[in-house]
Design an enzyme around this catalytic site. Structure first.
Site, PDB file in Angstrom:
ATOM      1  N   CYS A  68      -6.657   6.965  -0.867  1.00 14.44           N
ATOM      2  CA  CYS A  68      -6.106   6.776  -2.401  1.00 14.44           C
ATOM      3  C   CYS A  68      -6.503   7.093  -3.351  1.00 14.44           C
ATOM      4  O   CYS A  68      -7.953   6.864  -3.425  1.00 14.44           O
ATOM      5  CB  CYS A  68      -6.166   4.873  -1.966  1.00 14.44           C
ATOM      6  SG  CYS A  68      -5.138   4.785  -3.073  1.00 14.44           S
ATOM      7  N   CYS A  72     -10.912   0.607  -6.039  1.00 12.54           N
ATOM      8  CA  CYS A  72     -10.872  -0.205  -5.637  1.00 12.54           C
ATOM      9  C   CYS A  72     -12.094  -0.342  -4.981  1.00 12.54           C
ATOM     10  O   CYS A  72     -12.125  -0.030  -3.775  1.00 12.54           O
ATOM     11  CB  CYS A  72      -9.678  -0.769  -4.880  1.00 12.54           C
ATOM     12  SG  CYS A  72      -8.036  -0.381  -6.087  1.00 12.54           S
ATOM     13  N   CYS A  75     -11.800  -1.300  -0.676  1.00 14.11           N
ATOM     14  CA  CYS A  75     -11.071  -1.137   0.094  1.00 14.11           C
ATOM     15  C   CYS A  75     -11.611   0.332   0.504  1.00 14.11           C
ATOM     16  O   CYS A  75     -12.553   0.869   0.536  1.00 14.11           O
ATOM     17  CB  CYS A  75      -9.720  -0.484  -1.514  1.00 14.11           C
ATOM     18  SG  CYS A  75      -8.618  -0.549   0.077  1.00 14.11           S
ATOM     19  N   CYS A 112       5.422  -6.672   6.436  1.00  7.78           N
ATOM     20  CA  CYS A 112       5.157  -6.018   4.864  1.00  7.78           C
ATOM     21  C   CYS A 112       4.408  -4.869   5.384  1.00  7.78           C
ATOM     22  O   CYS A 112       3.863  -4.604   6.231  1.00  7.78           O
ATOM     23  CB  CYS A 112       4.390  -7.154   4.281  1.00  7.78           C
ATOM     24  SG  CYS A 112       4.650  -8.673   4.849  1.00  7.78           S
ATOM     25  N   CYS A 143       9.082  -7.390   3.088  1.00  6.98           N
ATOM     26  CA  CYS A 143       7.918  -6.933   2.132  1.00  6.98           C
ATOM     27  C   CYS A 143       7.330  -4.904   1.356  1.00  6.98           C
ATOM     28  O   CYS A 143       7.292  -5.061   2.894  1.00  6.98           O
ATOM     29  CB  CYS A 143       6.459  -7.929   2.044  1.00  6.98           C
ATOM     30  SG  CYS A 143       5.090  -8.145   0.678  1.00  6.98           S
ATOM     31  N   CYS A 203       4.999 -11.066  -4.636  1.00  8.37           N
ATOM     32  CA  CYS A 203       3.815 -11.846  -3.884  1.00  8.37           C
ATOM     33  C   CYS A 203       2.692 -11.381  -4.435  1.00  8.37           C
ATOM     34  O   CYS A 203       2.220  -9.453  -5.262  1.00  8.37           O
ATOM     35  CB  CYS A 203       3.606 -11.371  -2.621  1.00  8.37           C
ATOM     36  SG  CYS A 203       2.431 -11.228  -1.699  1.00  8.37           S
ATOM     37  N   ARG A 275      -0.638 -18.083   1.013  1.00 12.12           N
ATOM     38  CA  ARG A 275      -1.584 -17.258   2.307  1.00 12.12           C
ATOM     39  C   ARG A 275      -2.851 -17.241   2.656  1.00 12.12           C
ATOM     40  O   ARG A 275      -3.451 -16.019   1.322  1.00 12.12           O
ATOM     41  CB  ARG A 275      -0.462 -15.991   2.144  1.00 12.12           C
ATOM     42  CG  ARG A 275      -0.705 -15.343   3.531  1.00 12.12           C
ATOM     43  CD  ARG A 275      -0.158 -13.613   4.009  1.00 12.12           C
ATOM     44  NE  ARG A 275       1.510 -14.117   4.061  1.00 12.12           N
ATOM     45  CZ  ARG A 275       2.174 -13.483   3.043  1.00 12.12           C
ATOM     46  NH1 ARG A 275       2.155 -12.930   2.456  1.00 12.12           N
ATOM     47  NH2 ARG A 275       3.537 -13.747   3.254  1.00 12.12           N
TER      48      ARG A 275
END
Ligand code: SAM
Ligand code: DTB
Ligand code: SF4
Length: 354
Positions: A68, A72, A75, A112, A143, A203, A275
């Site tokens: 990616c 972040c 991550c 998801c 999702c 979400c 969640r």
């Protein structure tokens, strides 16, 4: 009225209205209440809208792993870090649908799908849309979390039947640049606003234990609770400190501090599904029980999240039995789908091929 509502006897009725004008001081005052008062209030609010003994089961699948462009700090999938994760291409539709079918058979009601993208490329959209249509046809809620979206992409996802878009604010606006430098908090809010305006459910939540202060946790909740509509789902993740990422050596958040965030989220966003997301493998049964008492009513089931471990069916069914809790049924009015048996155990362990 939420279909899971089940007024309980013996609990005082909570009359707090659903609000979108929280101040930081009010939120902090709730967060800092004596713990027993906080938990009692959260549980009281919780019982106004939900059956306190039911937990929604969602299943995650990484449809495009690693490589990616975003940085972040938490991550495993960022190309900026050396987590040792092998990047893979977007999965084929049939493989995703095969995984989704297994998830449904084992009790998941929401599926998801996550992709390690800054934003989807237009050439990938048809594949992604086919995944949504296929999963929806099985009768599960859908999702996706694909990064930032253009308006055209939002409309396509909505028209394909996507129920929820996951896009976390992750932390407070102040702390955000210490964790992510390749995009801004405003970028995040902008995507959320356009997804909402198009009529999709939202979400959005964040991660606790990245080195943020209490004020950052509270500010994140104020941001979410003051959106024009509360996100229907609010995932609260506990950082999984992944080797090779900048946060690999981060000290673990205190369990009681984590429970306080769950309870505050429940009180501020009383109708949302809160969640208990990443990090459950590191949580004791007692901590998870306390999170459920504080108003968490959704988990990810299965033995893997996107790239990291999750407790899996064996552990979760033992926990559910101990707590007398059951998987939540799907609100059949919201999708075309069937209602999974509430007697069925939590998701059965399935092997994910990333
Ligand atoms: N690329 C998309 C995005 O960032 O929106 C979707 C995938 S991303 C992995 C989804 C969310 O998972 C992140 O926003 C973050 O809140 C959570 N997450 C990722 N890695 C995590 C970790 N190591 N510990 C806890 N939560 C994590
Ligand atoms: C969310 O808030 N947590 C999920 C989901 N939304 C996409 C992802 C958790 C990821 C945990 C780390 C991993 O599996 O790589
Ligand atoms: Fe990419 Fe999402 Fe991971 Fe950030 S959290 S690096 S955007 S996959």
């Amino acid at each position: 009225m939420n279909v899971h509502a089940k007024p309980e006897t013996g609990f005082p009725r909570d009359e707090t209205p659903v609000r979108h004008d929280w101040t930081r001081a009010e939120a902090l005052a709730i967060h800092d209440m004596p713990l027993m008062d906080l938990l009692f209030r959260a549980q009281t609010v919780h019982r106004r809208y939900f059956d306190a003994n039911r937990v929604q089961m969602s299943r995650l699948l990484s449809i495009k792993t690693g490589g990616c462009a975003e940085d972040c700090g938490y991550c495993s999938q960022s190309a900026h870090h050396e987590s040792g994760l092998k990047a893979s291409k977007l999965m084929e539709v049939e493989r995703v649908l095969a995984e989704a079918r297994k998830a449904k058979e084992t009790g998941a009601t929401r599926y998801c799908m996550g992709a390690a993208w800054r934003e989807p490329k237009d050439r990938d959209m048809d594949t992604v849309l086919a995944m949504i249509e296929g999963v929806k046809a099985m009768g599960m809620e859908t999702c996706m979390t694909l990064g930032m979206l253009s308006d055209t992409q939002i409309v396509k996802l909505r028209d394909a039947g996507l129920d929820y878009y996951n896009h976390n604010v992750d932390t407070s606006e102040r702390f955000y640049p210490e964790i992510i430098k390749t995009r801004t908090y405003a970028d995040r809010l902008d995507t959320l606003e356009r997804v909402r305006a198009a009529g999709m459910k939202v979400c959005s939540g964040g991660i606790m234990g990245m080195g943020e202060e209490t004020a950052d946790r509270v500010d994140m909740l104020v941001t979410l609770a003051n959106l024009s509509e509360h996100p229907e789902s609010v995932p609260i993740n506990m950082l999984i400190a992944i080797p090779g990422t900048p946060l690999e050596g981060q000290e673990k958040i205190d369990p009681i501090a984590f429970v306080r965030v769950i309870a505050t989220a429940r009180i501020m966003m009383p109708k949302s599904m809160v969640r208990l997301s990443a990090g459950r493998t590191e949580m004791s049964d007692e901590m998870q029980a306390m999170c459920f008492f504080a108003g968490a009513n959704s988990i990810f089931c299965g033995d893997v999240l996107l790239t990291a471990d999750n407790p899996g069916e064996d552990k979760d069914s033992v926990l559910f039995a101990k707590l007398g809790m059951k998987p939540m049924e799907l609100d059949a009015s919201e999708t075309s789908g069937a209602v999974p048996s509430p007697e069925r155990p939590a998701c059965t362990t399935t092997t994910h091929a990333h």
